[in-house]
Structure formats: C-alpha cells, structure tokens
Motif scaffolding. Sequence first.
Motif, short mmCIF file in Angstrom:
data_model
loop_
_atom_site.label_atom_id
_atom_site.label_comp_id
_atom_site.label_asym_id
_atom_site.label_seq_id
_atom_site.Cartn_x
_atom_site.Cartn_y
_atom_site.Cartn_z
N PHE A 66 55.53 29.83 39.33
CA PHE A 66 54.41 30.63 38.01
C PHE A 66 53.41 30.80 38.31
N GLU A 67 52.48 31.63 38.27
CA GLU A 67 50.86 31.62 38.22
C GLU A 67 50.66 31.43 36.59
N ALA A 68 49.44 30.43 36.26
CA ALA A 68 49.29 29.83 34.92
C ALA A 68 47.85 30.51 34.11
N ARG A 69 48.29 31.44 33.62
CA ARG A 69 47.41 32.33 33.26
C ARG A 69 46.63 31.71 32.16
N ASN A 120 41.09 31.69 38.86
CA ASN A 120 40.40 31.74 39.77
C ASN A 120 39.69 32.72 41.09
N GLU A 121 39.31 32.06 41.91
CA GLU A 121 38.95 33.08 43.63
C GLU A 121 39.74 33.49 43.64
N SER A 122 40.70 33.51 43.72
CA SER A 122 42.38 33.93 44.48
C SER A 122 43.01 34.92 43.69
N GLY A 123 43.08 35.08 41.85
CA GLY A 123 43.87 35.39 41.31
C GLY A 123 43.73 34.33 40.28
N PHE A 124 45.55 32.89 40.34
CA PHE A 124 45.10 32.48 39.17
C PHE A 124 45.66 31.37 40.16
N ALA A 125 45.46 30.34 39.08
CA ALA A 125 45.90 28.87 40.03
C ALA A 125 47.48 28.91 39.27
N THR A 126 49.22 28.21 39.78
CA THR A 126 49.84 27.93 39.90
C THR A 126 50.05 27.09 39.62
#
Length: 143
Positions: free
Chosen positions: A27-30, A46-52
């Motif tokens: 999962f991504e951690a919003r 983060n730059e690419s969306g969301f951190a895992t």
Amino acid sequence: MLALELDKASVKIFMGKLLRENLFDEFEARSVEILAAVKVTVDGANESGFATWESLRPMAYEIVKMCAKPRRMKIIFSQKSADEIHTNAAALFLNIVYENDGVTFTTATAQKEFVADKSLDITWDDRIREFFAKAGIAVSDRE
C-alpha cells in the motif's frame, strides 16, 4: 464504506504485523499520525506520488518503540493502481486507527466519474475483507 474492528485480544499481534512485517507494504501511505508524548505527522507525498508503507514502516516502528505505547495512531493507506481494481476508481483507501487499546478500519473510495451504483464500494470492500481473511486477521463489522 466499510467499518470494521479488531478483537481487542488480537490488537498486540496485529500491531506487530503492521509495524514489523511486510503485510501492508504493497500500500501507499498517504499519511501517518502517531500521538504519544508528542504528535508526529508524516505526509506520504513524494516526487512520484506517495511513499509505500514499506519505506515508512521502519520510521513508524522506531517512533512507536521509543514511546512504548502510543495513545493514538492513524494511518491512511491507498491502493496503488486503483484502476486495476475497478475502472472507475480514482483512489481506494484503507484507514487504520489505533486508539483506546482497540483498532478500527474504514474504507473509502474516490470515483473518476460520478455514478449512482455502488459497484466500486462493493468491489473495494470485498477486496479488503479478502485481504484480512488471507492474512489471518479476524475482523468484525463495527457496531
């Protein structure tokens, strides 16, 4: 939207799975919020969306380990590639809240286009129930 809770006897085991094992790593951690002696809030963007969760989990574990037992912890997860789950899914969320020695889970969805049917919610809720069953996490509907 689904609202579930964990049996109080299973909380310690679940928290170990959440913080020390890779169960939620996909999962991504919003966002992550931990309230102990101080409140720590982490924005997962983060730059690419969301951190895992895989990348944020070690930090969350260290914070919890330092304070022994948090008073409250809230994690908002989202499913990567939501449109692979349902064609109208813009985002799919799983919210986990630890508070008062209990854990609750809620789901939420965001649609690409408004439609009146509930197929997106049903699909995501079923997927989360299957995820918990496969992981051996016994949850029940929250009253």
